[in-house]
Motif scaffolding. Structure first.
Motif, PDB file in Angstrom:
ATOM      1  N   ARG A 120       1.013  -1.147   0.165  1.00 23.62           N
ATOM      2  CA  ARG A 120       0.170   0.103  -0.138  1.00 23.62           C
ATOM      3  C   ARG A 120       0.868   1.313  -0.167  1.00 23.62           C
ATOM      4  NH1 ARG A 120      -2.327   3.197   4.366  1.00 23.62           N
ATOM      5  NH2 ARG A 120      -4.579   4.197   3.426  1.00 23.62           N
ATOM      6  N   PRO A 147       3.948  -3.137  -5.366  1.00 27.16           N
ATOM      7  CA  PRO A 147       3.038  -2.130  -5.198  1.00 27.16           C
ATOM      8  C   PRO A 147       1.483  -2.462  -5.494  1.00 27.16           C
ATOM      9  CG  PRO A 147       4.170  -1.928  -7.253  1.00 27.16           C
ATOM     10  CD  PRO A 147       4.727  -3.090  -6.456  1.00 27.16           C
ATOM     11  N   MET A 182       3.225   6.298  -5.708  1.00 27.60           N
ATOM     12  CA  MET A 182       2.861   6.428  -7.080  1.00 27.60           C
ATOM     13  C   MET A 182       1.899   7.468  -7.067  1.00 27.60           C
ATOM     14  SD  MET A 182       2.269   2.569  -8.253  1.00 27.60           S
ATOM     15  CE  MET A 182       1.365   3.154  -9.804  1.00 27.60           C
ATOM     16  N   ASN A 183       1.266   8.114  -6.045  1.00 26.35           N
ATOM     17  CA  ASN A 183       0.146   9.070  -6.074  1.00 26.35           C
ATOM     18  C   ASN A 183       0.850  10.323  -5.524  1.00 26.35           C
ATOM     19  OD1 ASN A 183      -2.620   8.142  -6.804  1.00 26.35           O
ATOM     20  ND2 ASN A 183      -1.545   6.280  -5.890  1.00 26.35           N
ATOM     21  N   ASN A 234      -1.766   4.824 -12.223  1.00 31.26           N
ATOM     22  CA  ASN A 234      -1.813   3.604 -12.960  1.00 31.26           C
ATOM     23  C   ASN A 234      -0.474   3.386 -13.669  1.00 31.26           C
ATOM     24  OD1 ASN A 234      -2.553   4.870 -15.140  1.00 31.26           O
ATOM     25  ND2 ASN A 234      -4.591   3.813 -15.437  1.00 31.26           N
ATOM     26  N   ALA A 259       1.637   1.950  -3.451  1.00 28.82           N
ATOM     27  CA  ALA A 259       0.420   3.159  -4.054  1.00 28.82           C
ATOM     28  C   ALA A 259       0.579   4.468  -3.485  1.00 28.82           C
ATOM     29  CB  ALA A 259      -0.985   2.214  -3.554  1.00 28.82           C
ATOM     30  N   ASP A 293       0.424  -7.983 -11.604  1.00 33.15           N
ATOM     31  CA  ASP A 293       0.094  -6.507 -11.482  1.00 33.15           C
ATOM     32  C   ASP A 293       1.452  -5.510 -11.748  1.00 33.15           C
ATOM     33  OD1 ASP A 293      -2.374  -7.443 -10.881  1.00 33.15           O
ATOM     34  OD2 ASP A 293      -2.447  -6.257  -8.744  1.00 33.15           O
ATOM     35  N   TRP A 324      -1.214  -0.887  -6.486  1.00 33.37           N
ATOM     36  CA  TRP A 324      -1.477   0.221  -7.156  1.00 33.37           C
ATOM     37  C   TRP A 324      -2.918   0.034  -7.559  1.00 33.37           C
ATOM     38  CZ3 TRP A 324      -3.095  -0.473 -12.337  1.00 33.37           C
ATOM     39  CH2 TRP A 324      -2.214  -1.763 -13.036  1.00 33.37           C
ATOM     40  N   ARG A 325      -3.412  -1.244  -7.585  1.00 38.35           N
ATOM     41  CA  ARG A 325      -4.943  -1.641  -8.058  1.00 38.35           C
ATOM     42  C   ARG A 325      -5.785  -1.332  -6.922  1.00 38.35           C
ATOM     43  NH1 ARG A 325      -5.938  -3.892 -12.990  1.00 38.35           N
ATOM     44  NH2 ARG A 325      -4.374  -4.891 -13.967  1.00 38.35           N
ATOM     45  N   HIS A 326      -5.339  -1.533  -5.716  1.00 40.53           N
ATOM     46  CA  HIS A 326      -6.250  -1.288  -4.707  1.00 40.53           C
ATOM     47  C   HIS A 326      -6.330  -0.001  -4.225  1.00 40.53           C
ATOM     48  CE1 HIS A 326      -6.203  -5.654  -4.619  1.00 40.53           C
ATOM     49  NE2 HIS A 326      -5.069  -5.804  -4.727  1.00 40.53           N
ATOM     50  N   TRP A 327      -5.585   0.884  -4.069  1.00 45.03           N
ATOM     51  CA  TRP A 327      -5.522   2.368  -3.793  1.00 45.03           C
ATOM     52  C   TRP A 327      -5.022   3.371  -4.539  1.00 45.03           C
ATOM     53  CZ3 TRP A 327      -3.805  -1.835  -0.349  1.00 45.03           C
ATOM     54  CH2 TRP A 327      -4.629  -2.005   0.881  1.00 45.03           C
ATOM     55  N   GLY A 328      -5.771   4.622  -4.725  1.00 47.07           N
ATOM     56  CA  GLY A 328      -5.059   5.699  -5.389  1.00 47.07           C
ATOM     57  C   GLY A 328      -5.556   5.648  -6.886  1.00 47.07           C
TER      58      GLY A 328
END
Length: 157
Positions: A62, A82, A68-69, A91, A65, A112, A84-88
């Motif tokens: 998490r 990471p 990344m944001n 992509n 993610a 992922d 990234w598919r679950h939070w934020g």
């Protein structure tokens, strides 16, 4: 080297990975990130980034993610499995990002990270297959994380 380490969901500061970096002489800033409110976690991470100006940002699951944001400018990223598919909303990752991931990860599929690499237009060598599970807590992935951080700091001083 100063490293901002962003921990995973239901993790806390001071875990094995940031401690490993500390034990190798690096300064590690490891703020507690809110587990329930992604925006609060982002706000904490962004404020910490601005206050400490790290040379490398490591995001685990998490925390990846979150990384990344963030608005990271030219600070390089090292992402560990990471989520990234679950939070934020992000992509894609910026050029030069390194991703470490175990193919047998039971929490975040290795695919992922392969997709993230492809979406970002990064070469295959930016995804490092290491470890045997999501934690990346064995000696090999800990060493790979350390080497990735040191490489990033050399390439993006």
């Amino acid at each position: 080297m100063r490293i901002l380490f962003l921990h995973g969901w239901q993790s806390s500061p001071g875990g094995l990975k940031p401690t490993h970096l500390l034990s190798h002489g690096h300064e590690v800033i490891n703020p507690p990130l809110d587990d329930d409110d992604f925006q609060a976690a982002m706000d904490t991470a962004q404020a910490t980034l601005h206050a400490h100006r790290p040379q490398v940002i490591v995001g685990s699951s998490r925390g990846g993610a979150v990384a990344m944001n963030l608005h990271t400018g030219d600070i390089p990223l090292v992402l560990l499995c990471p989520a990234w598919r679950h939070w934020g909303q992000a992509n894609r990752v910026k050029p030069g990002t390194l991703i470490l991931h175990a193919r047998e990860d039971e929490t975040i599929p290795f695919a992922d990270s392969q997709e993230l690499l492809a979406r970002s237009g990064l070469p295959d060598h930016c995804l490092i297959e290491v470890g045997r599970d999501h934690r990346l807590a064995d000696p090999e992935p800990l060493q790979a994380m350390l080497e990735a951080c040191e490489r990033q700091a050399r390439l993006y001083p």
